[in-house]
Design a protein around this motif. Structure first.
Motif, PDB file in Angstrom:
ATOM      1  N   THR A 146      -0.671  -5.333  -1.488  1.00  0.00           N
ATOM      2  CA  THR A 146      -0.961  -5.913  -0.224  1.00  0.00           C
ATOM      3  C   THR A 146      -1.199  -4.703   0.628  1.00  0.00           C
TER       4      THR A 146
ATOM      5  N   ASN B  86      -1.459  -3.515   4.185  1.00  0.00           N
ATOM      6  CA  ASN B  86      -1.318  -3.687   5.647  1.00  0.00           C
ATOM      7  C   ASN B  86      -1.276  -2.327   6.286  1.00  0.00           C
TER       8      ASN B  86
ATOM      9  N   GLY C 148       0.265   0.550   5.976  1.00  0.00           N
ATOM     10  CA  GLY C 148       1.445   1.385   6.486  1.00  0.00           C
ATOM     11  C   GLY C 148       2.565   0.493   5.693  1.00  0.00           C
ATOM     12  N   TYR C 149       3.722   1.160   6.401  1.00  0.00           N
ATOM     13  CA  TYR C 149       5.147   0.672   6.070  1.00  0.00           C
ATOM     14  C   TYR C 149       5.417  -0.670   6.971  1.00  0.00           C
ATOM     15  N   GLY C 150       5.018  -1.784   6.528  1.00  0.00           N
ATOM     16  CA  GLY C 150       5.100  -2.884   7.486  1.00  0.00           C
ATOM     17  C   GLY C 150       6.700  -3.449   7.560  1.00  0.00           C
TER      18      GLY C 150
ATOM     19  N   ASP D  61       0.753  -1.183   0.091  1.00  0.00           N
ATOM     20  CA  ASP D  61       0.170   0.049  -0.030  1.00  0.00           C
ATOM     21  C   ASP D  61       0.807   1.414  -0.069  1.00  0.00           C
ATOM     22  N   GLY D  62       1.903   1.216   0.716  1.00  0.00           N
ATOM     23  CA  GLY D  62       2.915   2.351   0.639  1.00  0.00           C
ATOM     24  C   GLY D  62       3.739   2.782  -0.685  1.00  0.00           C
TER      25      GLY D  62
HETATM   26 MG   LIG Z   1       2.370  -1.622   3.658  1.00  0.00          MG
END
Ligand SMILES: [Mg+2]
Ligand SMILES: Cc1ncc(C[n+]2csc(CCOP(=O)(O)OP(=O)(O)O)c2C)c(N)n1
Length: 606
Positions: free
Chosen positions: A489, A491, A493-495, A464-465
């Motif tokens: 994918t 999640n 944010g910056y997983g 997503d980021g």
């Molecule tokens: Mg992410």
């Protein structure tokens, strides 16, 4: 001498249209362009004139257009490239990040940013930066450290020397990288009597340097003296077209191969001697073999920290490094024994000189034990009530792919997990930009890959980021009818950086929306992609993902599939430490603990 009167811009495009590669096709396959006052009148007019031989493509952002161009060249093993032109100022500087990406990955791309007036009449022209003490500086000087060749065209006849130099660099296996020809906007429009011969068709051959006799002898002696060597296959294996040669080499001499991010798919994942991905994002079988190796034979690798575990991976106290590389710079890294040569020719010569020298069969059990773990984490989940993991997404994509599907990515969680878990069967079925690992390469890159190999299915994996950072070439792909499949994918944010932050003792902070000053927002990625003309679905489970992927494969349109994933789990097995400096003093106990572990790990460096 017969001459032809052309503007400098007309001369540039006419010259480019006549440069061929060994396969008899134009080396420059097209020009991505966003026009502004710095290139519309000169280069724009010229490109219109050659639009049938040298197509112009209109993108949405100079950086992402360049990503498409670079991915195109990477997917074709550097045998063709594209040019990218912009106006002066912001358009030009938007390309600097992409130039660095190409520079790090040793990939060809021709940048043609407009530049300020050579005659300086209108100074300061719109978007011109003004250096108080140096009249020769323009914004385009920012390209210098990220170009393998930089030139500023201030007179039309300079093209006569600049263009051959540009082509030489683009097609030189050792020096290959981005070329920038900053083109003063008044000069673009100036006419000059160019020699006709300058525009004759010319073929550029990718030379294959042979190894030096003494270096070859030393390399053969080192291999013969070794007991348990390992070969590290890097991107150079693909660039040299050496995958079949590598296969023949390891089958004859029985040396295990491990693969870097750029080298992955050099050998099929299930080939007896492919021990898998190496290093920080590597697997157990590859890393165990690498730790024990007494001779590490790099083939076309830059030995970046993810490959070497920041030089802590190759632990055997007696180990030597032999670096077969077409670029002498890479062959001398970390006190390696150099073997400067083209990978294919170098392997052929080595093999001939080694004769029937064979090593002991490596332990196949290592692979079986690794795949048992990898298959378990990528299997479809049995509990439908928990959020899927990215590993399970990889499993679903793998099951929905064919052997020649190209899976691609650049930044986030996916590059590491794909390196570890993806089973690449055919050469170049795995396209990872992990030299610069640039968020925003993904969608534009997918477009470039599909343009390079229209017969292959392309699956773009994007977090997503990265999607939020750069997605607009999706509209270009839709508009050009270039079909890609994108899996987002989400999640929230910056997983991967959140996990790295936790791993270095940090508090969860400013990575996931949940720990930032942006309230968690449910971004409707499917609606966003649909707004750009893509087919899109939000899926709720791994099984729905597989159904959507099967439909996307049959569809003729670009499809975007969105799935929510859990930002925390990662493969527990495999991997290797790398050097991420942990604060020496901190008020946080977790940081102090992480620092102690860090200091202990540093001692492992070899
Ligand atoms: Mg992410
Ligand atoms: C242009 C750019 N900025 C910052 C980074 C550092 N970085 C690497 S991965 C990442 C987060 C990626 O987030 P996302 O795409 O959502 O992937 P996730 O790890 O969450 O799966 C960041 C900030 C980068 N690689 N590139």
């Amino acid at each position: 001498m017969t001459t032809i009167r052309l503007t400098a811009a007309q001369a540039l495009v006419r010259y480019l249209a006549n440069q061929m590669n060994e396969d008899g096709v134009p080396y420059i396959a097209g020009v991505w362009a966003i026009f502004g006052h710095g290139n519309v009148a000169g280069i724009g007019e010229a490109l219109y004139g050659v639009r049938d031989e040298l197509p112009t493509y209109r993108g949405q952002n100079e950086q992402s257009m360049a990503h498409a161009a670079i991915a195109y060249a990477k997917q074709l093993g550097r045998r063709r490239a594209m040019a990218v032109t912009s106006s002066i100022g912001p358009g030009a500087l938007n390309m600097v990040t992409a130039a660095a990406l190409a520079h790090v990955n040793r990939l060809p791309v021709l940048f043609i940013p407009g530049d300020v007036f050579a005659n300086r009449g209108p100074d300061p022209v719109l978007q011109q930066i003004e250096d108080f003490g140096d009249g020769t500086v323009s914004a385009n000087d920012c390209f210098k450290p990220v170009s393998r060749y930089f030139d500023r065209i201030e007179r039309p006849e300079q093209l006569l020397t600049a263009l051959p130099r540009a082509m030489r660099v683009l097609t030189d296996p050792a020096d290959c990288g981005p070329v920038t020809l900053a083109f003063c906007q008044d000069v673009q429009a100036e006419a000059y009597d160019y020699p006709e011969s300058f525009f004759a068709r010319k073929t550029w051959r990718f030379r294959r340097p042979e190894p030096d006799v003494v270096e070859l002898e030393a390399a053969v002696a080192a291999i013969k003296a070794a007991k348990n060597p390992v070969m590290v296959a890097g991107g150079g294996v693909h660039f040299s077209g050496a995958t079949a040669t590598l296969k023949a080499f390891v089958e004859k001499h029985k040396i295990p191969v491990v693969e870097t991010q750029a080298g992955k798919s050099a050998l099929a994942w299930d080939h007896t001697y492919n021990f898998g991905p190496v290093g920080v994002t590597g697997c157990e079988s590859a890393n165990i073999i690498s730790e024990k190796a007494d001779l590490v034979i790099g083939v076309g690798t830059r030995f970046q920290d993810f490959t070497t575990g920041s030089w802590a991976l190759f632990k055997n106290p007696n180990r030597k490094i032999l670096a077969l590389n077409v670029q002498a710079y890479d062959s001398a890294k970390h006190d390696a024994m150099p073997l400067v040569a083209d990978a294919k020719v170098g392997l052929e010569k080595l093999s001939a000189a080694l004769g029937d020298h064979v090593f002991q069969e490596p332990d196949a059990g290592l692979k079986a034990s690794w795949f048992a773990k990898a298959d378990a984490v990528t299997a479809a989940p049995t509990d439908a009530n928990t959020l899927p993991t990215d590993m399970q997404v990889i499993g679903a994509v793998q099951r929905a792919s064919r052997d020649n599907t190209v899976v691609m990515c650049a930044a986030g969680t996916m590059p590491g997990e794909l390196h570890q878990l993806w089973k690449a069967k055919l050469p170049l079925s795995y396209h990872m930009e992990y030299g610069f690992s640039c968020m925003g390469y993904e969608i534009a890159g997918g477009l470039g890959i599909k343009m390079a190999e229209p017969e292959r299915d392309i699956i773009v994996m994007v977090g997503d980021g990265s999607y939020m950072m750069m997605n607009s070439e999706l509209a270009t792909a839709v508009g050009m009818g270039v079909k890609i499949t994108v899996v987002i994918t989400d999640n929230r944010g910056y997983g991967c950086i959140n996990r790295l932050q936790m791993g270095t003792g940090g508090a969860e902070f400013n990575n996931l929306y949940a720990h930032s000053n942006v309230s968690p927002i449910a971004i409707d990625f499917a609606a966003h992609a649909a707004a750009m003309g893509a087919k899109s679905h939000k899926v709720a489970s791994i099984s729905e993902l597989e159904t959507a992927l099967a439909a996307a494969r049959e569809a003729t349109e670009t499809t975007v599939i969105v799935i929510d994933t859990d930002p925390y789990p990662t493969p527990e097995a495999g991997g290797h430490w790398w050097d991420v400096a942990v604060p020496e003093v901190s008020a946080r106990e977790e940081v102090n603990t992480a620092r102690a572990a860090y200091e202990a790990a540093l001692k492992e460096r070899t």
